[in-house]
Design an enzyme around this catalytic site. Structure first.
Site, PDB file in Angstrom:
ATOM      1  N   GLU A 104       0.812  -1.208   0.000  1.00 38.33           N
ATOM      2  CA  GLU A 104       0.000   0.000   0.000  1.00 38.33           C
ATOM      3  C   GLU A 104       0.852   1.268   0.000  1.00 38.33           C
ATOM      4  OE1 GLU A 104      -4.055  -1.740   2.124  1.00 38.33           O
ATOM      5  OE2 GLU A 104      -2.689  -0.487   3.311  1.00 38.33           O
ATOM      6  N   GLU A 128      -6.292  -7.625  -1.820  1.00 31.15           N
ATOM      7  CA  GLU A 128      -7.008  -7.668  -0.552  1.00 31.15           C
ATOM      8  C   GLU A 128      -8.483  -7.441  -0.844  1.00 31.15           C
ATOM      9  OE1 GLU A 128      -5.486  -5.162   2.539  1.00 31.15           O
ATOM     10  OE2 GLU A 128      -3.380  -5.641   2.086  1.00 31.15           O
TER      11      GLU A 128
END
Length: 673
Positions: A142, A310
């Protein structure tokens, strides 16, 4: 098509691994992602490495036929490093260090952190690069999360000045391009140039910090380049030791977006795109159309299948939780990903962790680790995908509509928002949503990208574009394309300065219009009447004077009643539409239907509110996903004789979908009967 799970073997006793692996195999979970936060386990002390634990993980799950996505752990530098090398810390816009205790607290331009990261990645890549369990790599985790793309430390200041030297050559050139004569900001050397920290005007003028707009835009570009450069160093090290594909999980999503990274540029460094998809959690609940837009963005960055690295699998949040996914939603969200171009969906996470910041973030399993209804639902998906993957390759929507997204424009609009309530990403969404509701796939493109395969191209808020991009749009229209340009387009140069030309500036000839006056809609609304019906503007009104264009709509309020708001200009073999105002939701629906019909696009019969339809193909086989995002059953019309691929049943004319239901239709005359 396959599913996986994000797994943290370091959180569990080793005797639990067998139970987890067996449950995964039964659920047809094909892969796990591991290791993104594990630096302190790999290197508990400086230059003392321990790979035995991860050796055991990869060897163990390989026995069960479960593949592994191995992450580099640079998202969480260990405590010993932060203590010994405090210069790795990021600094926020006020100059305060982002201290140890969470994650992503490192500076992308820290020489020592880059050195330590390269060394760690080299150790991991050389050790595991040819391991038979290895499926792919994930670089960091991320990147840019939690406003960490833009650091304001002295290291970044030095690197930024060098970046500016390379771009402008001389300080006189920079002063001219930035217009530093304004507010006595003239620099005598590059060493004097500041980085745009919070100044005297910060937080006093609504959502602008008051710094020079050219300086701000360049700093945003520099910061994005810094993140991409940091990531690319990891990518290049991995490539030295491994031939497996490399990705990083992006955050360009409806609820969790705006990292400040140019994902087009980032994607060029990667073998495939992946991102994190959370729909209902602590920070908000996304509309189905918004999630569809996120998928379209991911598909568009490389124009190829992508992964969801995810995917939400339970109620989640940090300090608080969002709602538990209603039965059927996990399956629905998974197939929404697949319908929009994902070929791998990895659920976060396998099991809720009993400790740490994310102890409220539930996975497929609860804290007790026992089978539950979510595992049952995901097992169903795994079994279905196992069967479908023997029939189809990677399924992709075929889009005939494109929306131009420019990160330069996004950043420029964030610096000067024109009027209260203006948001570039929301403007793009306003154009995306009606096509989504009509069942028309949409790609996102750069302004300089090849556009010839699109029947209709939309350019909302294209505030700046260079000569090459302008010529690309011009040639697209000249060859017969249909282009829509909106208000606040073509009005700035690439240095974030206003053009000293009549609006729409560099696009004036293409649109065949001039705008001598405009009305920001601050605490007001203005009605319009057009060839596609009436609507309301609540952000902006350009008062258009057509030159070669013809008037297709007028304002019916305020001092500009009767003046033009919407035009069409014949240009070469194509047409250019200019929309001088925003529109309410009903007006946008009517506009997109009008444009679609004018461009020869079909409006599907299946359009029901809350029902998403996506036509897909793997290059050989064509199929249609229908996804019911409603909490109630629906009946929808279908075209011809089809085979429903989940049930195997033949259907004709209509089909019923249960609440949150999904069907995949294959035309029987294509040989799937």
């Amino acid at each position: 098509m396959r599913i996986g799970a994000d797994y943290y073997p370091e959180h569990w006793d080793r005797d639990r691994w067998k139970t987890d692996a067996q449950m995964m195999v039964e659920a047809n979970i094909k892969l796990i992602r591991v290791g993104e936060f594990a630096w302190s386990l790999y290197e508990p002390e400086e230059n003392r490495y321990d790979f035995s634990w991860m050796d055991e993980v990869l060897d163990f799950f390989h026995q069960y036929g479960i593949k592994v996505v191995l992450c580099t752990p640079s998202a969480t530098p260990p405590k010993w490093m932060a203590d010994k090398y405090p210069e790795i810390y990021q600094e926020d816009i006020h100059g305060n260090p982002k201290i140890f205790g969470t994650r992503k607290h490192y500076c992308f331009n820290s020489g020592i952190y880059r050195e330590k990261t390269r060394k760690m990645v080299e150790q991991i890549a050389s050790h595991y690069g040819t391991h038979p369990a290895l499926e792919a790599w994930q670089a960091d985790n991320e990147l840019g999360w939690a406003n960490t793309t833009r650091c304001y430390c002295s290291k970044c200041a030095e690197k930024f000045r060098n970046w500016l030297k390379n771009k402008y050559g001389s300080i006189d050139c920079l002063n001219k391009k930035y217009g530093t004569v304004f507010w006595s900001q003239i620099y005598n050397s590059f060493d004097e140039v500041i980085i745009p920290k919070a100044g005297a005007c910060y937080d006093t003028c609504h959502d602008t910090q008051g710094q020079n707009p050219g300086l701000l835009l360049d700093y945003y570009r520099f910061s994005s380049d810094s993140v991409i450069s940091f990531m690319d160093e990891t990518v290049q090290v991995i490539r030295t030791y491994s031939s497996k594909p490399i990705t990083t999980n992006m955050l360009d999503a409806s609820i969790n977006s705006g990292t400040g990274i140019d994902y087009y540029k980032m994607s060029e460094k990667l073998d495939f795109v992946s991102y994190d998809n959370y729909i209902e959690f602590q920070w908000g609940i996304a509309e189905a159309a918004g999630v569809s837009k996120d998928h379209a963005l991911m598909r568009s960055y490389k124009k190829q299948p992508y992964w969801v690295m995810e995917e939400q699998s339970g109620p989640c949040g940090w300090s608080k939780m969002g709602p538990t996914p209603t039965p059927g939603k996990l399956r629905l969200w998974t197939y929404q990903s697949v319908a929009n171009g994902a070929d791998t969906v990895v659920y976060f996470r396998w099991r809720a962790c009993p400790f740490g910041t994310e102890e409220n973030w539930h996975g497929i399993l609860n804290h007790d680790g026992k089978p539950n209804r979510r595992l049952e639902e995901i097992s169903r998906v795994g079994n279905e995908m196992e069967r479908l993957s023997r029939i189809y390759g990677a399924l992709q929507p075929k889009a005939r509509v494109a929306i131009i997204k420019s990160f330069d424009c996004e950043w420029s609009h964030s610096i000067h928002r024109h009027v209260e309530g203006f948001d570039y990403d929301k403007l793009l969404y306003c154009f995306y949503k009606p096509f989504y509701e009509m069942g028309m796939a949409v790609d996102f493109v750069r302004p300089g990208e090849d556009l010839k395969n699109y029947s209709l191209v939309l350019a909302p808020g294209l505030v700046m574009l260079n000569n090459i991009e302008k010529e690309n749009l011009t040639e697209y229209v000249r060859q017969g394309g249909n282009l829509l340009i909106t208000f606040r387009s073509g009005i700035k140069d690439s240095y974030n300065n206003m053009l000293m030309d009549t609006v729409p500036g560099s696009l004036k000839e293409l649109t065949g219009t001039r705008v001598h006056d405009y009305d920001p809609q601050f605490q007001k609304q203005t009605r319009v009447s057009t060839v596609f019906g009436e609507g309301k503007a609540s952000l902006w009104c350009d008062i258009i004077t057509p030159d070669t264009a013809e008037c297709l709509g007028i304002y019916i309020d305020d001092f500009y009643t009767g003046k033009t708001c919407f035009t069409r200009n014949a240009f070469g073999e194509g047409k250019v539409y200019y929309l001088g105002c925003d529109l309410d939701e009903e007006g946008m629906v009517r506009l997109t239907k009008y444009l679609g019909k004018a461009a020869g696009l079909p409006v599907h019969l299946y359009a029901i509110r809350g029902v998403e339809t996506v036509e897909v193909s793997d290059g050989k086989n064509n199929a249609l996903f229908i996804l019911n995002h409603n909490a109630y059953p629906v009946v929808t019309a279908i075209d011809g004789n089809c085979k429903e691929m989940f049930s195997g049943q033949s259907v004709k004319d209509t089909i019923c979908l249960e609440p949150y239901g999904v069907v995949l239709l294959d035309r029987m005359d294509l040989g799937k009967a």
